[in-house]
Motif scaffolding. Structure first.
Motif, PDB file in Angstrom:
ATOM      1  N   GLY A 131       0.767  -1.235   0.000  1.00 33.25           N
ATOM      2  CA  GLY A 131       0.000   0.000   0.000  1.00 33.25           C
ATOM      3  C   GLY A 131       0.797   1.282   0.000  1.00 33.25           C
ATOM      4  O   GLY A 131       0.245   2.345   0.280  1.00 33.25           O
ATOM      5  N   PHE A 132       2.071   1.217  -0.299  1.00 32.32           N
ATOM      6  CA  PHE A 132       2.885   2.422  -0.419  1.00 32.32           C
ATOM      7  C   PHE A 132       2.845   2.875  -1.875  1.00 32.32           C
ATOM      8  O   PHE A 132       3.376   2.199  -2.750  1.00 32.32           O
ATOM      9  CB  PHE A 132       4.347   2.177  -0.015  1.00 32.32           C
ATOM     10  N   GLY A 133       2.209   4.010  -2.105  1.00 32.57           N
ATOM     11  CA  GLY A 133       2.155   4.552  -3.456  1.00 32.57           C
ATOM     12  C   GLY A 133       3.475   5.217  -3.796  1.00 32.57           C
ATOM     13  O   GLY A 133       3.663   6.387  -3.516  1.00 32.57           O
ATOM     14  N   VAL A 134       4.396   4.449  -4.331  1.00 31.83           N
ATOM     15  CA  VAL A 134       5.714   4.991  -4.685  1.00 31.83           C
ATOM     16  C   VAL A 134       5.887   4.953  -6.197  1.00 31.83           C
ATOM     17  O   VAL A 134       5.293   4.140  -6.887  1.00 31.83           O
ATOM     18  CB  VAL A 134       6.870   4.220  -4.006  1.00 31.83           C
ATOM     19  N   ASP A 135       6.702   5.854  -6.678  1.00 32.57           N
ATOM     20  CA  ASP A 135       7.076   5.891  -8.082  1.00 32.57           C
ATOM     21  C   ASP A 135       8.499   5.349  -8.171  1.00 32.57           C
ATOM     22  O   ASP A 135       9.433   5.990  -7.702  1.00 32.57           O
ATOM     23  CB  ASP A 135       7.003   7.337  -8.589  1.00 32.57           C
ATOM     24  N   ILE A 136       8.634   4.157  -8.726  1.00 29.40           N
ATOM     25  CA  ILE A 136       9.961   3.548  -8.847  1.00 29.40           C
ATOM     26  C   ILE A 136      10.636   4.120 -10.087  1.00 29.40           C
ATOM     27  O   ILE A 136      10.187   3.907 -11.202  1.00 29.40           O
ATOM     28  CB  ILE A 136       9.872   2.014  -8.900  1.00 29.40           C
ATOM     29  N   LYS A 137      11.706   4.861  -9.853  1.00 28.21           N
ATOM     30  CA  LYS A 137      12.423   5.525 -10.939  1.00 28.21           C
ATOM     31  C   LYS A 137      13.439   4.603 -11.601  1.00 28.21           C
ATOM     32  O   LYS A 137      13.635   4.657 -12.805  1.00 28.21           O
ATOM     33  CB  LYS A 137      13.146   6.777 -10.413  1.00 28.21           C
ATOM     34  N   GLU A 138      14.102   3.777 -10.792  1.00 28.82           N
ATOM     35  CA  GLU A 138      15.178   2.934 -11.333  1.00 28.82           C
ATOM     36  C   GLU A 138      15.479   1.792 -10.373  1.00 28.82           C
ATOM     37  O   GLU A 138      15.454   1.965  -9.165  1.00 28.82           O
ATOM     38  CB  GLU A 138      16.428   3.792 -11.522  1.00 28.82           C
ATOM     39  N   ILE A 139      15.751   0.632 -10.948  1.00 28.29           N
ATOM     40  CA  ILE A 139      16.220  -0.524 -10.175  1.00 28.29           C
ATOM     41  C   ILE A 139      17.516  -0.969 -10.831  1.00 28.29           C
ATOM     42  O   ILE A 139      17.543  -1.319 -12.007  1.00 28.29           O
ATOM     43  CB  ILE A 139      15.198  -1.675 -10.169  1.00 28.29           C
ATOM     44  N   THR A 140      18.594  -0.947 -10.062  1.00 25.32           N
ATOM     45  CA  THR A 140      19.909  -1.324 -10.569  1.00 25.32           C
ATOM     46  C   THR A 140      20.436  -2.478  -9.728  1.00 25.32           C
ATOM     47  O   THR A 140      20.329  -2.456  -8.511  1.00 25.32           O
ATOM     48  CB  THR A 140      20.888  -0.133 -10.463  1.00 25.32           C
ATOM     49  N   ILE A 141      21.000  -3.465 -10.390  1.00 20.66           N
ATOM     50  CA  ILE A 141      21.561  -4.621  -9.696  1.00 20.66           C
ATOM     51  C   ILE A 141      23.050  -4.682  -9.993  1.00 20.66           C
ATOM     52  O   ILE A 141      23.450  -4.737 -11.154  1.00 20.66           O
ATOM     53  CB  ILE A 141      20.866  -5.920 -10.129  1.00 20.66           C
ATOM     54  N   GLU A 142      23.854  -4.643  -8.937  1.00 20.12           N
ATOM     55  CA  GLU A 142      25.306  -4.770  -9.061  1.00 20.12           C
ATOM     56  C   GLU A 142      25.742  -5.906  -8.154  1.00 20.12           C
ATOM     57  O   GLU A 142      25.653  -5.792  -6.937  1.00 20.12           O
ATOM     58  CB  GLU A 142      25.990  -3.463  -8.666  1.00 20.12           C
TER      59      GLU A 142
END
Length: 83
Positions: free
Chosen positions: A30-41
């Motif tokens: 229920g957290f209305g978040v805007d995911i801008k980027e997901i980076t995996i290193e």
């Protein structure tokens, strides 16, 4: 295969699944978040998100954020080890 090579193989093999699970997680809690980027290193996942009221997401002393990180880590570990 060297250990570093293995980490890269694991992270790239699960990258699409991880990038699918993260938005679903935030939607379900229920957290209305805007995911801008997901980076995996290697074995570290960086998530850039935007929220109108970030203090709700962070919580007092960062406690909510710590709990979110703990839950996501457990979910992703379980989902990526199922394969």
């Amino acid at each position: 295969m060297k250990e570093t090579d293995m980490k890269q193989v694991l992270s790239s093999a699960h990258a699409a699944e991880i990038k699918k699970i993260i938005p679903e997680f935030f939607e379900k809690i229920g957290f209305g978040v805007d995911i801008k980027e997901i980076t995996i290193e290697e074995k570290t996942i960086f998530i850039k998100i935007k929220k109108e009221e970030p203090k709700i997401l962070i919580g007092q002393g960062g406690q909510t954020l710590i709990e979110i990180q703990h839950l996501l880590r457990a979910i992703l570990r379980r989902k990526t080890q199922e394969d």
